[in-house]
Structures are given as structure tokens and as C-alpha cells.
Motif scaffolding. Sequence first.
Motif, mmCIF file in Angstrom:
data_model
loop_
_atom_site.group_PDB
_atom_site.id
_atom_site.type_symbol
_atom_site.label_atom_id
_atom_site.label_comp_id
_atom_site.label_asym_id
_atom_site.label_seq_id
_atom_site.Cartn_x
_atom_site.Cartn_y
_atom_site.Cartn_z
ATOM 1 N N GLY A 116 0.837 -1.211 0.124
ATOM 2 C CA GLY A 116 0.110 0.012 0.075
ATOM 3 C C GLY A 116 0.916 1.235 0.095
ATOM 4 O O GLY A 116 0.534 2.318 -0.710
ATOM 5 N N MET A 117 2.044 1.275 0.788
ATOM 6 C CA MET A 117 2.758 2.296 0.745
ATOM 7 C C MET A 117 3.448 2.584 -0.526
ATOM 8 O O MET A 117 3.623 3.564 -0.956
ATOM 9 C CB MET A 117 3.969 2.156 1.940
ATOM 10 C CG MET A 117 4.746 3.344 2.108
ATOM 11 S SD MET A 117 6.199 2.861 3.356
ATOM 12 C CE MET A 117 7.370 1.866 2.371
ATOM 13 N N LEU A 118 3.910 1.626 -1.163
ATOM 14 C CA LEU A 118 4.801 1.614 -2.522
ATOM 15 C C LEU A 118 3.677 2.185 -3.411
ATOM 16 O O LEU A 118 3.992 3.069 -4.346
ATOM 17 C CB LEU A 118 5.143 0.043 -2.962
ATOM 18 C CG LEU A 118 6.293 -0.225 -2.012
ATOM 19 C CD1 LEU A 118 6.754 -1.621 -2.629
ATOM 20 C CD2 LEU A 118 7.553 0.595 -2.205
ATOM 21 N N ARG A 119 2.443 1.814 -3.418
ATOM 22 C CA ARG A 119 1.433 2.390 -4.273
ATOM 23 C C ARG A 119 1.065 3.926 -4.224
ATOM 24 O O ARG A 119 1.111 4.525 -5.159
ATOM 25 C CB ARG A 119 0.102 1.367 -4.532
ATOM 26 C CG ARG A 119 0.201 -0.131 -4.923
ATOM 27 C CD ARG A 119 -1.177 -0.456 -5.092
ATOM 28 N NE ARG A 119 -1.747 -0.796 -3.730
ATOM 29 C CZ ARG A 119 -1.679 -1.904 -3.120
ATOM 30 N NH1 ARG A 119 -1.044 -3.159 -3.623
ATOM 31 N NH2 ARG A 119 -2.391 -2.199 -2.005
ATOM 32 N N GLU A 120 1.187 4.282 -2.810
ATOM 33 C CA GLU A 120 1.072 5.473 -2.593
ATOM 34 C C GLU A 120 2.095 6.380 -3.124
ATOM 35 O O GLU A 120 2.151 7.629 -3.362
ATOM 36 C CB GLU A 120 0.531 5.741 -1.166
ATOM 37 C CG GLU A 120 -0.357 5.076 -0.566
ATOM 38 C CD GLU A 120 -1.632 5.871 -0.907
ATOM 39 O OE1 GLU A 120 -1.668 7.202 -1.683
ATOM 40 O OE2 GLU A 120 -2.683 5.496 -0.581
ATOM 41 N N LEU A 121 3.544 5.849 -3.091
ATOM 42 C CA LEU A 121 4.625 6.471 -3.744
ATOM 43 C C LEU A 121 4.343 6.455 -5.130
ATOM 44 O O LEU A 121 5.262 7.475 -5.660
ATOM 45 C CB LEU A 121 5.818 5.814 -3.049
ATOM 46 C CG LEU A 121 6.079 5.948 -1.575
ATOM 47 C CD1 LEU A 121 7.484 5.102 -1.251
ATOM 48 C CD2 LEU A 121 6.531 7.642 -1.241
ATOM 49 N N GLY A 122 3.865 5.474 -5.878
ATOM 50 C CA GLY A 122 3.894 5.605 -7.185
ATOM 51 C C GLY A 122 4.983 4.785 -7.582
ATOM 52 O O GLY A 122 5.384 4.613 -8.840
ATOM 53 N N ILE A 123 5.421 3.769 -6.783
ATOM 54 C CA ILE A 123 6.518 2.639 -6.989
ATOM 55 C C ILE A 123 5.708 1.468 -7.824
ATOM 56 O O ILE A 123 5.093 0.778 -6.968
ATOM 57 C CB ILE A 123 7.280 2.379 -5.945
ATOM 58 C CG1 ILE A 123 7.932 3.380 -5.462
ATOM 59 C CG2 ILE A 123 8.321 1.442 -6.278
ATOM 60 C CD1 ILE A 123 8.850 4.327 -6.461
#
Length: 211
Positions: A153-160
Motif C-alpha cells: 500500500g505504501m509503495l502504491r501511494e509513492l507511485g512505485i
Amino acid sequence: MSMNLIFSRDDLNTEARDASNWAAITAIAPEHGKIGIDADIVDSIARVLDGVTLLNGEPVAAYPCDEDEEYSQGSFVAAFGPSLLPTILQDQIRDRLARGENGAQAARLFDLVIRLGLQFSLASTNDSKPHVKGVNWRADDVSINRCSGAMFGMLRELGIPCDPQRGTGEVEIDALAKAVTENGWRTDLPEQLDAFIAAARRNSATSAYWC
């Protein structure tokens, strides 16, 4: 399932350096980097380190035994980088190590990991005999540990770009730094991500991976 975000450096000398560091550790502590010491020394050092934050902002995970408990589990200090402690605390730990069983040997190991920029741990729990251990991992380490759902979820929020089905993945540190600058505020760990990137830069990291 728990996952970690870890930075790394693409360097042909890394393997040779790690082998050299481990050889230096085991020259002092042949038993897999461990040296037996007195349980009260472990407890004393755990109390010194309880609540301490390293110079890179990471807290030391120190757990002194609870003297009020009838069945204490013993004291434990998770691996940390003693080179990132103020000199006064380094001196206090060294002095305590030198007092007990195998004191000179334990103090030498402590000084070695400081010089090499590695980590050090202590334990006197019911699961192991009281000991210190040299850990062949960089002292200045900031990693992010999360359950897999929170990590992706954090990676998706970062756009990774990431694939939960695959599990592990990797990103260039420059791309991750740019993502943190632009989108870190969208996550629930903006300060930790900033600290992660700062540590990665200090260590000349070239990439980060999650696993």
C-alpha cells in the motif's frame, strides 16, 4: 507476513569487504561471532541503552530484565551500530564489558565493530547463554518493516511499481528518492521514508528492495 524495505549498494567489492569484516570478527570471536559474558553485564548494558536513540535517529531496541518479575526472561539488546552512539555511551559500554567474563575479548570485539562500522548485539535470555555478538551488517542502517499489505500500500501511494503476487521487488534509489519527495506525504510514514533516503545517501546506496 512481515516485509522489509532495505537499501543496497551495487559494488563489486561488497562481497570481498563482507568476507574481510567477518574474518576480522571471527578472529576475535570464533564461535560465530559470539563471546560469552556475565548475565549481569548484559543487564547493565541493556539498562544503559534502554530508551537511547542512535545518531541516525534510529532507537536502540534494548530490553533489560524486569527485576520485579518472578520468572524473568533475561535481558536483550537487538543488533545496533555502536559507532552511532555518543562517545560517553561507548565508554560506559566498553567499561562494563571489560569487567566480566572474557572482558578483554568482548571489549576488543566492541571496538572492532565500531572501527568497521558494523553492528553489535547482547543477550542473556532463557533461550541462550549470556553473550555478545558481532553482526556483519552496516551500523548506519534505517530499514522499514511492515506487514505485506501495508508495504505494498505504501509503495502504491509513492507511485512505485510493485506486484504483490511476486512479493519481492527492487527500485533504483534515485527513483525512490524522487517518489518520496513528491508523494511521501501521501503515506503514513513520511518521516521514516525521509530518514531511509538520507541513510541510503550516506551509504552511497544505488537501489532499494522489498522482501
